[in-house]
Scaffold this motif. Structure first.
Motif: not given
Lengths: 693, 212, 266, 411
Positions: A15, A17-19, A21-24
């Protein structure tokens, strides 16, 4: 395989790592920082359309003409009115905060009745007026049972107030003591017509005898414009300014010459100067010139040096300056704008007469009075003759019949009168305060009626004290009253009460009074309403006398007791008795003027050594029995030897957290005494003892 | 507990590749979904304008021009959205027969209240924007082909709603309180930092050009 | 610094005649009202009180009766070679706009206070708490100046918003916003001063009075020898006042020194 | 209870005793935490800082701990790059102290800025001219390096080390440690310098301003030198304190003396430069500013005694003591010299922070007084307590002293 710790860790890592790669996370970080830039609890700008509405300050004794900047009708601030003779686009430190004072925490928002437990009960205007009407019924027709004190020095409301007092059968209408009263009384003794005014614009030698002309004396913003005009930047000034007084006041700082003189010694200095001028050939066609000459001859430089502490050389320098000047003017006054000696005022004005500076463009001018419009109103002369300090002293000593009702109109006698009048006022059975702020007097009142601020109401300003020309200005409400329940002018209150008491004053509303006044003045009402001033440069009257007899008699007054002389200083920035220190102006108080709840008094090194006190030491200033204030010592060379300087307008016990308990009230130390020969109280001479606390 | 951990460590190597990767992958995919799809939705709240203002009718049927409402005052300031008083010049009573207009007249004109307009491009207090400086007289000196309409929506300044029949939805960032279409600084700098602009005003990207 | 200082066609500046200032404080009140400064209940804690403009009391150090006093209003000096600008870590404060007024962008400031440590005039103030106004008073706040939250540094901006407004007024009237006549843009303190002690204008414009006054033989600048090149000039015909504006060794004549200037890292 | 976690062959006090010690530290942490919370909620108006003293106790503390934490980078530099092998016996502790000092400084810095939620603006909107930006970047990067250096030490915990992956990881970390030591030395050199530079560039603050070499004011180099001259002995002192507290010998005295010698050698460089700098400042910089040496000191709290104490009692004397072998090899004298050295560098950081700001620059201004209040002391002690917690945990559960077993067996 169950969900073990390891899978959870893996899940979380995934999670995380994934986040990334998000703009959030980045947007949130940014948004949170933006949130800190617009915190909801920090006020926001409210946009709108700018307008600048003219008016004249009713709060500031300088009567500064102002423009109130409004944004879509919302008042934002006051600034000087460039089109107006009482401003020239400039503003006094008190008038500059007038819009903010609309929301002063100590403003009175609605009528209040003192409850039996000493607290306040909000009541309706109807109930308040009915109560007052009922009480007034008991005092009607009595010469002593009603007293009214007004704090307004320039308004036609005084005609309404005095007219009301007169129709109620009393003559006990008082103005708060001011320069205007001292000057008026002196002028009367001299047989002058109209009102004495002093014009400095165009003068090449301005001598301020005690009067703090560049700070608190008279229409100071106007005076300061003349000062400014005479002193172009970086050039040799076109006028010499000299200040005579015990401490280096703001006027002394602005002046070219500061001559130290003991507090309240203006008469001696003026007579000393008169002596030198007469010796040098000055004369006057005044009927009592011979008597005055004889009187002045008693004031040789050595005598003056002894009486006033002015060195012989300095006295000669001043005399020479006046003599050589083409258009000199001498302005006498109390160092702190009240309680000045009438004799000193007369002697100062006599100097102008000796110098030929009378009814010229510059100098002393007999400014015509505007005709009264309220028929029953007391004559200005009679009002000025009413000595409030003496009246209060009489009450304190039970020499005078105590009034049943005391009405104060925008006045704070409990704080501002010399000595301690709280006890005297407390004994008055029914006290009514018409006030804007919860001041000391309002706090003691049984009934408090709120008064709108000058920028919220119709009002007027007529020739401020000492002004060299006759000026009349009309105020119209600049804005809607911020407290709708505090939007009845005191004038209207009184007119209403008068009507109920069948003491008709001939007007239904205060606005009508103003309209009549404007007409009587001879001004264009439309211009006045648009914020323009009516100015008349005419002078009136014939040759006044030099009041030699009265001045001579006044010298019998006793010298003050106490090891040190007290010099009070009045700065407009610190507010007045009725405004206290406005919240913004608290920042004007310098480091060595106030420390927490204690104020500093100032004395020079030599005096401090004599008194055995050091910088920052806590002391008590004592004047006579029981009169004492605490203070800290500030060693300042801005004070002459043997003198303690203290600021006025600190030490309020009422008002709000900005003003309350800041310093001590120097007026407590003053002792008023009736001046022989002139009959008016004065308190510019106070002797104090310095006791280490 | 200690033993269990040791055990897991020992057998870690034998876990299937999928089993090892699955929780990680699940977390990855879920966070990507939340980050790209859900959170932008949660971050903004959608609101409607208080009045269903119809630009088109005013232009086409009443024959008004933009500057009838959006004009410069003598002191250089810009009127922005007209006040109820100005609207009441025409709408003191309903002009047409639409229910929406009647509602507007009843709700605002009669009560003398200003509608709580949501400004799509509302900038925070720390921004000073001079409409006078961004006029066709300035920008049009070089951008000769621009119309006023184009100028107003350059770089995303204003949504082009001059011909709209109903105001678009307004969405507001729940954290910052900014409109979703509030220009960020980089969008202003799109023009201000442009080297080509330097010749005309050497300092037009200075901080105080836009901040107060 | 590192690199030449920017030069400006317009240089807003002040000439304050200290012989005319009587220390009444009208400028300070006018400044607070104009720039949305909150009042403070304990104003005797002077090191915490915010005054973009502060009037200092100067003494010639002699005992009575030879004593002399002067008052010195101190706005931000808008230095040509500012000490505060190069030290700011987040590019919050810059001298990069025509007119030479040093900007302070509150939403970017994170409150490290390094600029305050750098400013020898103590012209920079920190918002120790969120500003607080008595109830209703916030309705009198000016829309021209943003209200600062706690934790950021603020300072006098020569009422920069007034310049923006003056430029807009000129634009709408069809005049050149970069050639304003004298008086079209003045600061609130200049406008307020009843003694007219403050003159404001473009130091580079010979048509403006300040241009002339800056070259007066009575003109001096505060701490000029440190080389910060302030845009605020003071005038006094009194030598002790001019001398007190700068540190002078006993053997130095008034006004004689070589400005030091920064020019180090940053 | 936690025996399985303790380093092998290294007895530790009972868990109960340890928990009592932790509870004592916990009280300090709670006190500090309370004030930290207040500061985050209400702003730093809670402190005694004011518009004259924008920097106060916290900045002094930060600068001092960062200087004293310099043992980490300098020991690393000597150990890994210059291959002074005996230092391996103390390098772990040096790294931990470095980590504590830097992370502690970060905690205080987060409190010290007015808008902590915007503190990343220093990176995002960085002004490359600002020394503070250099400091921020270097400290952050170096803190990461220290964290990386700390990881293998943690992984050497008896239980963690049993996991093959972690064991290998730790081993590989050790192999690349010279790389990190090099990076750390580089970063550290620059930010120690730029911390000094922060003051030296203040050309409007006569007390702090120093011209210098190229773009770097002399303070840049003096801060680096004073840091490396005090960091090693600070590490050595902490080791000694742990020894006294635990009653176990942990580091061979020879190593301590070696650390003393290193610091002494650096003092030999630093102190003459500091004296020259002071001389040059008093005789050249100040007169150019129109000031005399005496004008930069005032009363007792800002008196010259601090300067003389810093230079002579805490500079020249420890310099001599640490360089004379017989003195250095006497434990009492070694510790005395080390303590003086550390006090000296702390005074230096204090006067550069507080006296620089207290000294009025406008000739008509006056000296101001600054007394830190509880809101500043509490978080400062929180950081000290936090350091104590980290050291206690590390000492208890990690084999940070390679010599411990041998030294105590010999006894």
């Amino acid at each position: 395989m169950g969900i073990d710790r390891r899978s959870i860790v893996k899940f979380l890592i995934g999670g995380a790592v994934g986040s990334m790669f998000t703009p959030t996370p980045w947007i949130l970080t940014d948004d949170i920082s933006i949130w800190t830039q617009n915190w909801p609890w920090v006020p926001k700008n409210i946009k709108g359309v700018d307008a600048y509405v003219p008016t004249v300050s009713k709060l500031c004794p300088s009567a500064t003409a102002m423009l109130v900047r409004t944004v879509s009708g919302r008042p934002v601030r006051t600034m000087g009115n460039p089109e107006h003779p009482l401003s020239g686009g400039k503003i006094s430190p008190l008038a500059a905060t007038e819009v903010q004072l609309l929301y002063s925490p100590s403003r009175i928002k609605r009528p209040l009745r003192k409850a039996s437990d000493g607290g306040w009960k909000e009541i309706s205007w109807t109930d308040a007026l009915a109560l007052l009407d009922e009480k007034l019924g008991f005092v009607k027709g009595s010469a002593t049972r009603l007293a009214v004190i007004s704090g307004d020095q320039t308004g036609t409301v005084n005609e309404v107030l005095s007219g009301f007092v007169a129709s109620m059968g009393s003559k006990q209408f008082f103005l708060m003591p001011s320069e205007a009263q001292t000057l008026a009384r002196a002028w009367e003794l001299m047989g002058g017509a109209g009102m004495p005014g002093f014009e400095t614009a165009g003068s090449d030698y301005v001598l301020a005898l005690g009067a703090d002309i560049l700070e608190s004396w008279g229409a100071s913003t106007r005076t300061r414009r003349a000062y400014c005009e005479a002193r172009p930047h970086g050039e040799v000034p076109a006028a010499t300014y000299a200040y005579v007084g015990p401490s280096c006041t703001n006027t002394a700082v602005g002046a070219d010459i500061w001559v130290a003189a003991k507090p309240g010694s203006q008469a001696a200095v003026a007579l000393g100067l008169a002596n030198l001028l007469i010796k040098a050939g000055a004369t006057s066609s005044a009927p009592d010139f011979a008597a005055f000459k004889a009187l002045a001859a008693r004031f040789e430089p050595a005598t003056v040096a002894q009486l006033a502490g002015v060195s012989e050389a300095n006295l000669a320098m001043l005399a020479e300056g006046l003599q050589k000047a083409k258009a000199p003017v001498v302005i006498p006054g109390s160092e702190f704008g009240q309680g000045g000696s009438v004799a000193a005022a007369a002697a100062g004005m006599a100097l102008n007469l000796l110098l030929g500076a009378y009814n010229q463009k510059v100098g002393l001018r007999a400014v015509p009075e505007f005709a009264p419009v309220v028929e029953k109103a007391m004559a200005r002369k009679d009002v000025m003759a009413n000595d409030l300090a003496a009246y209060m002293q009489g009450l304190a000593e039970d020499n005078k019949a105590r009034p049943e009702i005391l009405i104060t109109y925008e006045a704070n006698p409990v704080y501002a009168l010399p000595g301690d009048v709280a006890g005297t006022v407390a004994k008055i059975p029914f006290k009514v305060a018409i006030a804007q702020f919860m001041d000391e007097t309002a706090t003691m009142a049984d009934l408090v009626l709120p008064s709108p601020l000058g920028i919220e109401r119709y009002d007027d300003v007529a020739t401020p004290a000492g002004c060299g020309v006759a000026i009349y200005c009309l105020n119209t409400p600049v804005i809607d009253a911020v407290n709708p329940a505090a939007n009845i002018h005191g004038g209207d209150v009184i007119l209403g009460l008068a009507a109920k008491q069948n003491a008709n004053l001939g007007f239904n509303s205060f606005k009508d009074v103003l309209a009549a006044k404007a007409k009587a003045v001879g001004a264009n009402v439309a211009d006045l309403t648009a914020g323009k001033a009516f100015v008349s440069e005419a002078v009136t009257g014939a040759q006044p006398s030099l009041a030699a007899e009265a001045i001579a008699k006044s010298l019998e007054a006793k010298a003050p007791e106490g090891a040190y002389a007290l010099a009070a200083v009045n700065k407009l920035g610190f507010g007045t008795a009725t405004t206290a220190v406005p919240p913004q102006n608290l920042k004007l108080v310098r480091e060595f003027e106030l420390a927490g709840t204690l104020m500093y008094v100032h004395l020079n090194k030599a005096t401090a050594a004599k008194a055995g006190v050091a910088q920052g030491q806590k002391v008590t200033l004592k004047a006579g029995d029981g009169k004492a204030i605490p203070a800290l010592v500030n060693i300042s060379e801005m004070v002459m030897d043997g003198v303690v300087m203290a600021p006025c307008n600190l030490g309020h016990t009422a008002f709000d957290e900005f003003a309350k308990g800041k310093g001590a009230n120097v007026a407590r130390l003053f002792t008023a005494q009736v001046e022989p020969g002139t009959g008016l109280s004065f308190w510019t001479q106070t002797g104090v003892a310095i006791e280490k606390a | 507990m200690e033993e269990k951990r040791a055990h897991n460590a020992d057998t870690g190597g034998q876990c299937s590749v999928l089993g090892g990767f699955l929780p990680f992958g699940l977390g990855l995919v879920l966070s990507l979904l939340v980050g790209w799809w859900l959170s932008p939705k949660l971050l903004f709240s959608e609101q409607s304008q208080p009045v269903a203002f119809n630009h088109k009718i005013h232009k086409e049927e009443a024959g008004m021009t933009c500057s009838d409402c959006h004009y410069f005052r003598e002191d250089g300031s810009y009127s922005g959205i007209p006040t109820t008083k100005e609207c009441a010049d025409c709408h003191e009573f309903p002009v047409g027969s639409s229910a929406k207009e009647r509602e507007y007249v009843n709700k605002y004109v009669k009560k003398g209240q200003e509608p709580d307009w949501k400004v799509y491009q509302m900038q925070p207090d720390n921004v000073f924007f001079s409409h006078a400086a961004h006029s066709l007289e300035n920008c049009g000196k070089c951008h000769t082909d621009w119309t006023e309409k184009e100028l107003c929506s350059t770089s995303g300044c204003h949504p082009d709603i001059g011909d709209s029949e109903a105001p678009p939805k307004y969405s507001e960032n729940r954290i910052t309180g900014y409109s979703a279409s509030t220009m960020k600084m980089w969008a202003c700098e799109y023009c201000h930092a442009m080297p080509d602009h330097r010749a005309y005003n050497a300092n037009n990207n200075a901080c105080f050009t836009c901040h107060k | 610094m590192s690199g030449a200082q920017q030069s400006f066609k317009i240089l807003w500046g002040m000439a304050i005649d200290l012989d005319k200032c009587t220390g009444c404080g009208a400028c300070m009140v006018a400044c607070q009202a104009e720039n949305n400064l909150a009042p403070e209940k304990d104003a005797s804690k002077k090191q915490r009180v915010m005054n973009w403009l502060k009037v200092f009391e100067l003494s010639n150090g002699k005992p009575f009766p030879d004593h002399d006093t002067a008052y010195l209003p101190r706005p931000c000096q808008q230095c040509g070679n500012p000490a505060c600008v190069p030290v700011c870590p987040a590019t919050v404060t810059k001298k990069d706009e025509e007119g030479g007024i040093i900007s302070q962008v509150y939403p970017r400031c994170f409150g490290c206070r390094y600029c305050m440590a750098a400013c020898p005039y103590k012209a920079r103030y920190f918002n120790w708490y969120d500003p607080e106004w008595p109830q209703g008073w916030d309705k009198t706040l000016s829309p021209d100046v943003s209200v600062r939250p706690r934790g950021v540094v603020e300072k006098c901006t020569f009422c920069h918003h007034r310049w923006m407004k003056a430029k807009d007024k000129a634009r709408v009237a069809g005049n050149d916003p970069y050639d304003l006549p004298e008086g079209a843009y003045v600061t609130s303190c200049t406008e307020a001063c009843p003694n007219g002690a403050i003159v404001f204008g473009d130091l580079n414009n010979p048509k403006h009075l300040v241009h002339k006054l800056a070259h007066s033989e009575y003109a001096f600048r505060l701490l000029e020898r440190l080389g910060m090149d302030p845009q605020v000039y003071y005038l006094s015909r009194r030598e002790w006042v001019r001398r007190l504006g700068n540190h002078h060794l006993e053997n130095e004549k008034t006004g004689e020194f070589t400005p030091l200037g920064g020019g180090h890292h940053g | 209870m936690d025996k399985a976690l303790l380093p092998e062959g290294c007895p530790r006090c009972s868990l109960g005793k340890f928990l009592i010690w932790m509870a004592i530290l916990g009280v300090v942490l709670a006190w500090g935490g309370y004030w930290m919370a207040r500061i985050f909620l209400f702003g730093i108006g809670e402190t005694a800082l004011d518009n004259t003293f924008g920097f106060g106790l916290w900045i002094t503390f930060d600068l001092a701990v960062i200087a004293l934490g310099a043992g980490a980078f300098f020991t690393g530099l000597l150990r890994y790059i210059l291959n002074i092998d005996p230092l391996k016996y103390i390098i772990n502790l040096a790294v931990i102290i470095g980590f504590i000092c830097y992370s502690g400084a970060m905690i205080v810095l987060a409190l010290d800025v007015g808008q902590p939620l915007r503190s990343w603006f220093g990176f995002w909107h960085a002004n490359v001219h600002s020394m503070l930006v250099e400091v921020m970047f270097c400290i952050t990067c170096y803190l990461m390096v220290l964290a990386i250096e700390y990881v293998p030490i943690i992984l050497e915990n008896r239980q963690l080390n049993k996991i093959p992956f972690l064991h290998n990881l730790a081993h590989n970390f050790h192999l690349i440690m010279p790389l990190f030591a090099g990076m750390g030395a580089f970063l550290s050199f620059f930010h120690q310098g730029s911390l000094g530079g922060m003051y030296g560039v203040l050309f409007s603050r006569p007390y702090a301003y120093r011209p210098g070499f190229f773009i770097w004011p002399w303070t840049f180099f003096l801060f680096v030198l004073s840091a490396v001259a005090s960091g090693p002995v600070f590490t050595m002192l902490i080791a000694t304190i742990i020894e006294k507290a635990s009653g176990r010998k942990l580091v061979d005295f020879k190593i301590k003396a070696l650390m003393g010698k290193i610091a002494g050698t650096m003092l030999l460089v630093y102190v003459p430069f500091k004296i020259m700098d002071t001389w040059g400042w008093a005789t050249s910089v100040l007169p150019e500013m129109g000031l005399t040496f005496g004008e930069l000191f005032h009363g007792v709290i800002y008196g010259q005694w601090q300067l003389w104490t810093e230079i002579f009692i805490c500079g020249v004397i420890p310099m001599i003591m640490l360089n004379v072998k017989s003195i250095r090899e006497n434990p009492t004298w070694l510790y005395t010299a080390a303590i003086l050295d550390c006090i000296g560098v702390s005074i230096n950081r204090y006067v550069f922070t507080v006296q620089s700001l207290a000294a009025p620059v406008m000739p008509f201004d006056k000296w101001e007084i600054y007394i830190p209040n509880q809101a500043e002391w509490a978080p400062t002690f929180l950081v000290i307590a936090y350091g104590a917690v980290l050291i206690s945990l590390s000492y208890r559960y990690l084999p940070i002293f390679p010599q411990e077993r041998a030294l105590n067996a010999a006894k």
